[in-house]
Design an enzyme around this catalytic site. Structure first.
Site, short mmCIF file in Angstrom:
data_model
loop_
_atom_site.label_atom_id
_atom_site.label_comp_id
_atom_site.label_asym_id
_atom_site.label_seq_id
_atom_site.Cartn_x
_atom_site.Cartn_y
_atom_site.Cartn_z
N ASP A 1 0.86 -1.17 0.00
CA ASP A 1 0.00 0.00 0.00
C ASP A 1 0.91 1.23 0.00
O ASP A 1 2.14 1.13 0.09
CB ASP A 1 -0.94 -0.01 1.21
CG ASP A 1 -2.22 0.77 0.96
OD1 ASP A 1 -2.21 1.68 0.12
OD2 ASP A 1 -3.23 0.47 1.60
N PHE A 2 0.30 2.40 -0.08
CA PHE A 2 1.03 3.65 -0.26
C PHE A 2 2.09 3.88 0.81
O PHE A 2 1.79 3.98 2.00
CB PHE A 2 0.03 4.82 -0.25
CG PHE A 2 0.64 6.15 -0.55
CD1 PHE A 2 0.72 6.62 -1.84
CD2 PHE A 2 1.16 6.93 0.48
CE1 PHE A 2 1.30 7.86 -2.11
CE2 PHE A 2 1.73 8.16 0.23
CZ PHE A 2 1.81 8.64 -1.08
#
Length: 758
Positions: free
Chosen positions: A289-290
């Site tokens: 994820d980011f």
């Protein structure tokens, strides 16, 4: 009998032949892919391999290479994948073709968070799950894939299959609720919808299952917070939907922000290699994820981004979203022999395999066409799917004295901050949705009854902390003026439709709330509206279950609409005026108060269980309120009534693994309206080697009945339905007595029992 035997033998022969041919074809395709990628990787430098493992976005700059902009990186090949390119199809395409500027011209994975539609916006996933219609769920994902692929995308960060038991967590809006069985069905349906019959199909998007894993169990419902649970709880309740989506063929999976057993998911080798790869056999792509790699520094398991990148690669991560830590650290890590080139090659190969499976090497811009894009968006067929999805997502929570449906000539006062707001019918995840294509509640009602007057009545919220944190606006003088105007409109009406709840800025990622009641200014308005003496229909617009017990006395009827998307107004009007009989059923429990959270239907008993109305002291209960929820899992009313007969079992004592048990029940529409009922079957294993839940959803059937009509439904149970994970994490069943429940929701059920021995 002989003829039947010969027929079945011929069928078996053809089946075996088909399976053999399919396996050979699959093996042949794999060999072609391996040969192609091996040849390509021989041409690649280390920098080019690291570029394939790098996913960047123009939305934000992070990490060691934040000095260069996204499109420079794509053009030079230091980043081989991109996400969140927003804009018109022509603009998106102009960025994607930067791949042609690189030495090897390797196409990009071009991703976007397409959560509940691309141009045609559907209800939020939590709402859509309340339809309990997996065929419809798959249709919505197929429409999204067709539209988004025409705009130049080939990857979506969906479905989110995180199980959650805490509505304070803002991301509950993105998932299917609290049940692992239903959550798995919904996740699998979305994967099939996005990916179609083949990833190589030009209208397919590669699905990305998120967030792996256990992200929905964040402590206190606070996003990004710690998650801690036993392996048994993981296997029994939280992991099944991820597995179901992977078994449906998902091409990629995203790591979560939380930790598991004290190690962040992005650096957790047990999770990403031992479980995902070895136990489950996942062969697809793992993306973070980011900025999740760099965030392992804040977690306290890595000293710097270099150590974090080492952890991630060793754990089984293939692609780094946004942090660019892998690209920065791997050359040094190789020199220091902390990782091997073979590990880099494995990760790079998985990225290239995803692109190959999508057919990008043959046709990098496969479905893109300006003409096709315009023809694909918001078609009549797509809008019809959106309408059906919106109708089936609405849940009727209360309907005293048959307040609903309304007569079409009724004078309606439509009150509320979102009653005429097109933008509020979607969510923070509807990036490409066009507000002017959304049918507002006011416009939808007007189409069927022009005798309606709108007044906003209230600000969104008067919570000073929220206003300060989000830089929102509230003014008490203006609030009083709006309320006064709304009451004047209400007094001239026959019925008040009050549209209250949350704005779309209040649910989604990083939208956690400690208080999930209606904002005080809205509650005050609702009380004032009820004081007019007119019937009040409360229409909730929200992304999570709310604590509305204290508000119920001020509403004669309550409709939970979530966020309905493009066809919001048309769907609400059809329900209000009885053109459609609401059939939605909750997939997440509504608590009476935040003090009950976490609250969920498939809880366990304690050694001192409490039964409502019985002994109060020294048992597991609250002294200041009931244990029971406000609205249980599976709850949803109808304009008609459904009567359930007793359960009839085909047997009450069975022995052996090869037997089946039929549970039959008759359902009668005993009311005045035709309607659809979702008939739910739950099981309970009262004595087992590990404690078992009081109920577990195992099956359901949807049945449509005309007034006075009766239908008999049969559920077929096998030993597979009796299985659970034991203390050794073995999936098995045990001999004993079992309780079966069939009913309209998880609490209102008929009961029968049987004994099944091995």
């Amino acid at each position: 009998m002989m003829k039947n035997t010969q027929f079945y033998s011929i069928c078996l022969l053809f089946t075996l032949l088909f399976c053999t041919v399919s396996a050979q074809s699959q093996n042949s395709d794999d060999k072609k892919m391996d040969a192609f990628i091996t040849a390509l990787m021989k041409k690649m430098t280390l920098e080019e391999k690291l570029g394939q493992m790098n996913l960047v976005t123009p939305v934000s700059r992070t990490g060691p290479f934040a000095t260069k902009n996204t499109f420079e990186k794509l053009k030079e090949g230091s980043a081989g994948n991109v996400y969140a390119i927003l804009g018109a199809p022509k603009s998106v395409h102009s960025r994607v073709i930067l791949a042609d500027s690189t030495r090897l011209k390797i196409p990009f994975l071009n991703g976007l968070d397409i959560i509940h539609g691309y141009k045609t916006i559907f209800p939020i996933p939590l709402g859509l799950a309340c339809s309990w219609d997996t065929t419809l769920v798959e249709q919505t994902a197929r429409v999204a894939a067709t539209e988004a692929s025409a705009a130049g995308y080939n990857w979506t960060y969906s479905p989110m299959v995180d199980i959650t038991r805490d509505p304070r967590w803002g991301r509950v809006m993105e998932g299917a609720g609290e049940d692992p069985y239903l959550g798995g069905l919904v996740g699998a349906a979305m994967v099939k919808g996005y990916q179609g019959t083949s990833l190589r199909n030009e209208t397919s998007l590669m699905a990305c299952v998120k967030h792996f894993g256990m992200y929905g169990a964040a402590e206190a419902g606070r996003d990004y917070n710690t998650t801690d649970m036993s392996r048994l709880t993981m296997y029994q309740n939280y992991l099944p939907p991820y597995k179901a989506a992977i078994d449906a063929g998902a091409g990629s999976i995203m790591t979560s922000f939380n930790e598991i057993d004290g190690i962040p998911a992005t650096g957790n080798k047990w999770l990403l290699t031992d479980l995902l790869r070895k136990q489950w056999g996942f062969k697809g792509l793992v993306v973070t994820d980011f900025n999740a790699i760099q965030e392992m520094i804040a977690h306290g398991v890595a000293e710097d981004y270099k150590q974090a990148a080492e952890m991630a690669l060793n754990a089984g991560v293939d692609m780094d979203m946004a942090s660019e830590s892998m690209r920065a650290a791997i050359p040094e890590l190789l020199k220091e022999k902390k990782i091997t080139l073979a590990q880099v090659d494995v990760a790079c190969r998985r990225v290239l395999e995803a692109k190959y499976k999508l057919g990008l090497f043959e046709n990098p811009y496969r479905n893109f066409s300006l003409e096709k894009a315009e023809k694909s968006f918001l078609t009549k067929e797509n809008i019809q799917v959106a309408k059906e999805a919106a109708l089936k997502s609405i849940v009727l929570l209360k309907n005293e004295n048959m307040t609903l449906p309304l007569k079409k000539d009724t004078k309606i006062a439509l009150i509320g901050p979102w009653a005429n707001d097109q933008a509020e019918m979607s969510s923070m995840w509807a990036f490409a949705g066009e507000t002017n294509t959304v049918v507002s509640f006011l416009d939808g009602i007007k189409k069927q009854n022009s005798n309606v007057v709108f007044s906003a009545g209230s600000f969104n919220t008067d919570n000073p902390v929220f206003i300060k944190k989000t830089r929102s606006y509230y003014n008490e003088e203006e609030q009083q003026k709006m309320e006064t105007e709304a009451l004047e409109v209400a007094k001239k009406s026959d019925v008040i439709v009050a549209v209250l709840g949350e704005s779309k800025t209040m649910s989604g990622e990083a939208k956690s709330f400690a208080d999930i009641s209606l904002p005080e200014c809205q509650r005050k308005l609702l009380k004032a509206l009820k004081a007019t003496g007119k019937p009040v229909v409360l229409v909730l617009v929200n992304g999570r279950p709310l604590t509305i017990e204290e508000d119920l006395p001020y509403a004669d009827a309550v409709l939970e609409t979530w966020r309905l998307g493009n066809e919001a107004g048309n769907a609400l009007a059809d329900v209000l005026f009885g053109n459609y009989n609401p059939s939605g059923k909750l997939t997440m429990t509504f608590p009476r108060s935040v003090g009950q959270i976490p609250i969920y239907y498939n809880h366990k008993n304690t050694g001192r269980p409490y039964t409502e109305g019985k002994k109060e002291n020294f048992v597991s209960n609250y002294l200041d309120m009931k244990n029971t929820p406000l609205y249980p899992f599976g709850f949803g009313l109808s304009y008609t009534t459904f009567t359930y007969d007793k359960i009839v079992l085909s047997d009450e004592l069975l022995t052996g693994n090869n037997k089946t048990l039929k549970a039959t029940i008759k359902i009668t529409n005993s009311g005045k309206y035709a309607g659809e009922e979702t008939v739910q079957l739950y099981l309970n294993d009262p004595v087992a080697s590990v404690t078992r839940p009081v109920k577990e959803l195992k099956m359901f059937q949807k049945v449509f009945l005309s007034p006075g009509e009766t239908k008999e439904l049969t559920f077929v149970l096998t030993p597979e339905d009796l299985k659970f994970y034991n203390s050794q994490l073995k999936w098995d069943w045990e001999s004993g007595k079992f309780n079966v429940y069939i009913g309209t929701n998880s609490e209102e059920v008929m009961q029968a029992s049987f004994v099944w021995k091995k």
